[in-house]
Write an enzyme that holds these catalytic residues in place. Structure first.
Site, PDB file in Angstrom:
ATOM      1  N   ILE A   2       7.237  -2.937  44.419  1.00  0.00           N
ATOM      2  CA  ILE A   2       8.564  -2.344  44.510  1.00  0.00           C
ATOM      3  C   ILE A   2       9.376  -3.249  45.413  1.00  0.00           C
ATOM      4  O   ILE A   2       8.951  -3.545  46.530  1.00  0.00           O
ATOM      5  CB  ILE A   2       8.505  -0.926  45.101  1.00  0.00           C
ATOM      6  CG1 ILE A   2       7.676  -0.026  44.186  1.00  0.00           C
ATOM      7  CG2 ILE A   2       9.903  -0.360  45.294  1.00  0.00           C
ATOM      8  CD1 ILE A   2       7.376   1.329  44.783  1.00  0.00           C
ATOM      9  N   SER A   3      10.519  -3.707  44.917  1.00  0.00           N
ATOM     10  CA  SER A   3      11.336  -4.587  45.738  1.00  0.00           C
ATOM     11  C   SER A   3      12.801  -4.432  45.398  1.00  0.00           C
ATOM     12  O   SER A   3      13.178  -4.481  44.229  1.00  0.00           O
ATOM     13  CB  SER A   3      10.938  -6.044  45.529  1.00  0.00           C
ATOM     14  OG  SER A   3      11.824  -6.872  46.243  1.00  0.00           O
ATOM     15  N   PRO A   4      13.650  -4.289  46.419  1.00  0.00           N
ATOM     16  CA  PRO A   4      15.081  -4.194  46.162  1.00  0.00           C
ATOM     17  C   PRO A   4      15.745  -5.559  45.963  1.00  0.00           C
ATOM     18  O   PRO A   4      16.911  -5.624  45.635  1.00  0.00           O
ATOM     19  CB  PRO A   4      15.617  -3.508  47.418  1.00  0.00           C
ATOM     20  CG  PRO A   4      14.649  -3.881  48.489  1.00  0.00           C
ATOM     21  CD  PRO A   4      13.320  -4.014  47.806  1.00  0.00           C
TER      22      PRO A   4
END
Length: 102
Positions: A2-4
């Protein structure tokens, strides 16, 4: 993962593609909707300044530019999102199609 951030997702893609297929799934949910669904109260704490670095509050989110699967969580029920992911994985041969024995 998960990475913005797009750069981190690009790095993850490069690492995985050395060994196989990478599928980017964008769980598209506006910050307001995430805050409504937040059972831990993290968005409220971030809005109150109690925590920092919260994606969509005081830290940016960079939407994917070419995700293989996009899930609009405002319009789709969880089971519909799951069906879209599974269908994509079947389509690209990452998993066998339902009802097809290998």
């Amino acid at each position: 993962a998960i990475s913005p951030y797009r750069e981190a997702r690009a790095q993850a893609r490069a690492l995985v593609e050395e060994h196989g297929t990478f599928v980017e799934v964008w769980v598209n949910a506006p910050a307001e909707k995430c805050a409504e669904r937040d059972v831990k109260g993290l968005y409220a704490k971030a809005a109150a300044g109690e925590i920092t670095g919260m994606t969509g509050v005081d830290d940016p989110y960079e939407p994917p530019e070419a995700a293989e699967v996009v899930l609009d969580t405002v319009l789709l029920e969880p089971h519909e999102s799951c069906e879209l992911v599974v269908a994509h994985l079947e389509r690209i041969g990452a998993i066998p199609a339902a009802g097809v024995e290998s």
